[in-house]
Write an enzyme that holds these catalytic residues in place. Structure first.
Site, mmCIF file in Angstrom:
data_model
loop_
_atom_site.group_PDB
_atom_site.id
_atom_site.type_symbol
_atom_site.label_atom_id
_atom_site.label_comp_id
_atom_site.label_asym_id
_atom_site.label_seq_id
_atom_site.Cartn_x
_atom_site.Cartn_y
_atom_site.Cartn_z
ATOM 1 N N ARG A 115 7.382 -20.421 -7.734
ATOM 2 C CA ARG A 115 7.695 -20.118 -6.197
ATOM 3 C C ARG A 115 8.660 -19.128 -6.500
ATOM 4 O O ARG A 115 9.473 -19.012 -5.340
ATOM 5 C CB ARG A 115 8.435 -21.442 -5.796
ATOM 6 C CG ARG A 115 7.361 -22.695 -5.936
ATOM 7 C CD ARG A 115 8.180 -24.094 -4.997
ATOM 8 N NE ARG A 115 7.156 -25.050 -5.124
ATOM 9 C CZ ARG A 115 7.123 -26.025 -5.945
ATOM 10 N NH1 ARG A 115 7.802 -26.026 -7.039
ATOM 11 N NH2 ARG A 115 6.224 -26.813 -5.814
ATOM 12 N N LYS A 137 5.920 -6.766 1.148
ATOM 13 C CA LYS A 137 4.606 -7.457 1.081
ATOM 14 C C LYS A 137 3.728 -7.078 -0.160
ATOM 15 O O LYS A 137 3.638 -6.352 -0.917
ATOM 16 C CB LYS A 137 3.728 -6.680 2.148
ATOM 17 C CG LYS A 137 3.922 -6.788 3.582
ATOM 18 C CD LYS A 137 3.103 -6.071 4.468
ATOM 19 C CE LYS A 137 3.309 -6.622 6.023
ATOM 20 N NZ LYS A 137 2.233 -5.838 6.919
ATOM 21 N N GLU A 179 0.652 8.642 3.763
ATOM 22 C CA GLU A 179 1.590 7.653 4.252
ATOM 23 C C GLU A 179 3.016 8.457 4.887
ATOM 24 O O GLU A 179 3.782 7.851 5.603
ATOM 25 C CB GLU A 179 1.696 6.587 3.123
ATOM 26 C CG GLU A 179 0.424 5.579 3.162
ATOM 27 C CD GLU A 179 0.457 4.497 4.171
ATOM 28 O OE1 GLU A 179 1.366 4.607 5.006
ATOM 29 O OE2 GLU A 179 -0.587 3.840 4.173
ATOM 30 N N LYS A 221 10.485 3.681 6.396
ATOM 31 C CA LYS A 221 10.179 2.199 6.157
ATOM 32 C C LYS A 221 11.312 1.456 5.684
ATOM 33 O O LYS A 221 11.286 0.147 6.301
ATOM 34 C CB LYS A 221 9.264 2.362 4.688
ATOM 35 C CG LYS A 221 8.698 0.840 4.790
ATOM 36 C CD LYS A 221 7.306 0.821 3.909
ATOM 37 C CE LYS A 221 6.426 -0.461 3.660
ATOM 38 N NZ LYS A 221 5.446 -0.472 3.112
ATOM 39 N N GLU A 231 7.305 -8.924 10.057
ATOM 40 C CA GLU A 231 6.232 -8.265 11.165
ATOM 41 C C GLU A 231 6.092 -9.337 12.726
ATOM 42 O O GLU A 231 5.124 -9.786 12.968
ATOM 43 C CB GLU A 231 4.919 -8.035 10.544
ATOM 44 C CG GLU A 231 4.186 -7.146 11.456
ATOM 45 C CD GLU A 231 2.893 -6.694 10.681
ATOM 46 O OE1 GLU A 231 1.778 -7.144 10.926
ATOM 47 O OE2 GLU A 231 2.996 -6.118 9.700
ATOM 48 N N ARG A 241 7.723 -4.062 12.574
ATOM 49 C CA ARG A 241 7.096 -3.649 11.460
ATOM 50 C C ARG A 241 5.593 -3.294 11.680
ATOM 51 O O ARG A 241 5.011 -2.544 10.865
ATOM 52 C CB ARG A 241 7.206 -4.488 10.386
ATOM 53 C CG ARG A 241 6.385 -4.436 8.874
ATOM 54 C CD ARG A 241 6.847 -5.429 7.822
ATOM 55 N NE ARG A 241 6.294 -4.744 6.464
ATOM 56 C CZ ARG A 241 6.477 -5.124 5.580
ATOM 57 N NH1 ARG A 241 7.754 -5.909 5.280
ATOM 58 N NH2 ARG A 241 6.081 -4.651 4.434
ATOM 59 N N ASN A 245 1.542 0.052 10.504
ATOM 60 C CA ASN A 245 0.094 -0.144 10.437
ATOM 61 C C ASN A 245 -0.635 0.930 11.183
ATOM 62 O O ASN A 245 -1.847 0.801 11.312
ATOM 63 C CB ASN A 245 -0.240 -1.655 10.927
ATOM 64 C CG ASN A 245 0.130 -2.677 9.834
ATOM 65 O OD1 ASN A 245 0.113 -2.485 8.727
ATOM 66 N ND2 ASN A 245 0.572 -3.616 10.497
ATOM 67 N N HIS A 248 -4.246 1.972 10.049
ATOM 68 C CA HIS A 248 -4.720 0.996 9.236
ATOM 69 C C HIS A 248 -5.737 -0.096 9.617
ATOM 70 O O HIS A 248 -6.674 -0.451 8.901
ATOM 71 C CB HIS A 248 -3.584 0.131 8.631
ATOM 72 C CG HIS A 248 -2.468 0.691 7.739
ATOM 73 N ND1 HIS A 248 -1.999 2.108 8.086
ATOM 74 C CD2 HIS A 248 -2.458 0.530 6.327
ATOM 75 C CE1 HIS A 248 -1.411 2.437 7.025
ATOM 76 N NE2 HIS A 248 -1.425 1.636 5.981
ATOM 77 N N HIS A 252 -8.506 0.155 6.823
ATOM 78 C CA HIS A 252 -8.817 -0.963 6.092
ATOM 79 C C HIS A 252 -10.623 -1.434 6.239
ATOM 80 O O HIS A 252 -11.178 -1.670 5.110
ATOM 81 C CB HIS A 252 -8.209 -2.233 6.395
ATOM 82 C CG HIS A 252 -6.716 -2.172 5.914
ATOM 83 N ND1 HIS A 252 -5.705 -2.964 6.255
ATOM 84 C CD2 HIS A 252 -6.083 -1.559 4.953
ATOM 85 C CE1 HIS A 252 -4.607 -2.873 5.677
ATOM 86 N NE2 HIS A 252 -4.885 -1.712 4.901
ATOM 87 N N HIS A 264 -7.012 4.828 -0.310
ATOM 88 C CA HIS A 264 -6.226 4.303 0.753
ATOM 89 C C HIS A 264 -5.662 5.148 1.852
ATOM 90 O O HIS A 264 -6.002 4.986 2.985
ATOM 91 C CB HIS A 264 -5.226 3.339 0.295
ATOM 92 C CG HIS A 264 -4.298 2.664 1.617
ATOM 93 N ND1 HIS A 264 -4.845 1.907 2.444
ATOM 94 C CD2 HIS A 264 -2.856 3.306 2.001
ATOM 95 C CE1 HIS A 264 -3.851 1.352 3.199
ATOM 96 N NE2 HIS A 264 -2.919 2.325 3.059
#
Length: 361
Positions: A115, A137, A179, A221, A231, A241, A245, A248, A252, A264
């Site tokens: 955990r 993330k 990016e 960032k 987010e 946040r 994206n 993206h 994606h 990417h």
């Protein structure tokens, strides 16, 4: 040598250190740890002796497939089994050594083992330094889409050693630069100004300009995720946040359609041009800003067109995007340079027309 840290003031505050030779500071961040697992792709095995030199901890090296091939449930389970076999406890640590896919995977391993255990990111690509390794993330892919399974798990620290960029292939460097430039479009236009003034210098590993642009992008960032780690704050004109994206949603979908053979940053570059075309059709921005997208990204050697033309397949993939709400698509767009906004559920005809616009200029 000293490095000026970039603070990320989230629930569990940490620092990002960017600089030449910063990986030598690793022992300082393993205080109190008995065991450390280093998750890495095969191509970086040669770095392990230097990375582990001077470590007092028991080291378990876990080799995983390169790039997106490593972000699968099968690879994840293999990492868990390796930790179990080595007797890892909650007082031990996981280190992600590699590009963005590896740091995504390693962070998720750390998030899910007992955990949650200490996670340190040691990104070796520009993309990972400015994006994947910063922000907490983590996740893996499914056949249905990218990063559909994951968790928020903040790193203990991020060590962005610029020396790693000296041997980075040019295509990988350009992918990461996408990016960096994205941060210029959504928050810090000075990034674009500095890049446009000296693009060759900006793309040269080891240059002072490249290091400065990297720090500016990481600072963007860090500020965004400090204010909105999970987010949750995008509401009306308040864009949290989710702004990160930008480009993206289509990006994606392109990655999936290309079976992750596109890098990417290449896919996100096309996605940013698409977002600009969409924003123009929604009367949010003018043609000059659309053209600046094409000019800046093209100068960086990034694609700005997508000739496949498989709009229906791409549109279906976008419905699985993490930003969607039910069947409604959400796009991060610009209403001015450095001023992002959200467009929820745009007209299907406008979406298709914006896609066609990719190849009309």
């Amino acid at each position: 040598m000293s490095w000026e840290p970039i603070d990320v003031a989230t629930e569990q505050p940490y620092q990002v250190l960017i600089g030449s030779g910063v990986s030598r500071l690793l022992p300082e961040f393993l205080d109190g740890v008995d065991r450390v697992a280093i998750i890495h792709p095969p191509g970086l095995a040669s770095l392990l002796p230097a990375i582990t030199a001077g470590l007092e901890q028991q080291v378990t090296a876990i080799r995983v497939p390169e790039a997106e091939a490593g972000k699968t449930a099968e690879v994840l389970q293999g990492c868990w089994e390796a930790l179990a076999g080595a007797g890892f406890t909650r007082s031990d640590a996981v280190l992600g050594l590699g590009g963005g896919a590896t740091t995504d995977l390693a962070g998720f391993v750390a998030a899910t083992w007992l955990r949650g255990v200490r996670y340190i990111a040691l990104p070796t690509s520009l993309l990972a330094m400015v994006d994947a390794a910063v922000g907490g993330k983590t996740g893996i892919n499914l056949s249905a889409g990218k990063n559909l399974v994951g968790a928020f798990h903040e790193p203990f620290t991020v060590l962005g050693d610029l020396d790693f960029l000296e041997t980075l292939p040019p295509d990988e460097l350009r992918s990461g630069l996408a990016e960096v430039l994205k941060c210029g479009f959504i928050a810090d236009p000075a990034i674009l100004d500095e890049f446009e003034a000296a693009p060759a210098e900006a793309m040269r590993p080891g240059s002072d300009l490249q290091a400065r642009l990297i720090r500016r992008a990481v600072s963007v960032k860090a500020a965004v995720v400090s204010a909105d780690l999970r987010e949750r704050t995008s509401d009306g004109s308040q864009i949290g946040r989710e702004a990160l994206n930008y480009g993206h949603t289509l990006g994606h979908a392109i990655e999936r359609q290309q079976h992750f053979q596109w890098r990417h940053g290449e896919a996100v570059s096309v996605g940013m041009v698409f977002a600009a075309e969409l924003a123009r059709r929604l009367d949010l921005i003018g043609p000059d800003l659309v053209e600046r997208h094409r000019s800046v990204l093209g100068t960086a050697g990034l694609p700005t067109r997508y000739t496949d033309g498989a709009w229906l397949d791409l549109r279906a993939s976008m419905s699985l995007d993490k930003k969607s709400r039910g069947s409604r698509l959400r796009f991060v767009l610009l209403r001015a340079l450095g001023v992002p906004t959200i467009a929820a559920d745009p007209c299907e005809g406008v979406l298709a027309d914006a896609f066609l616009g990719l190849n009309e200029a």
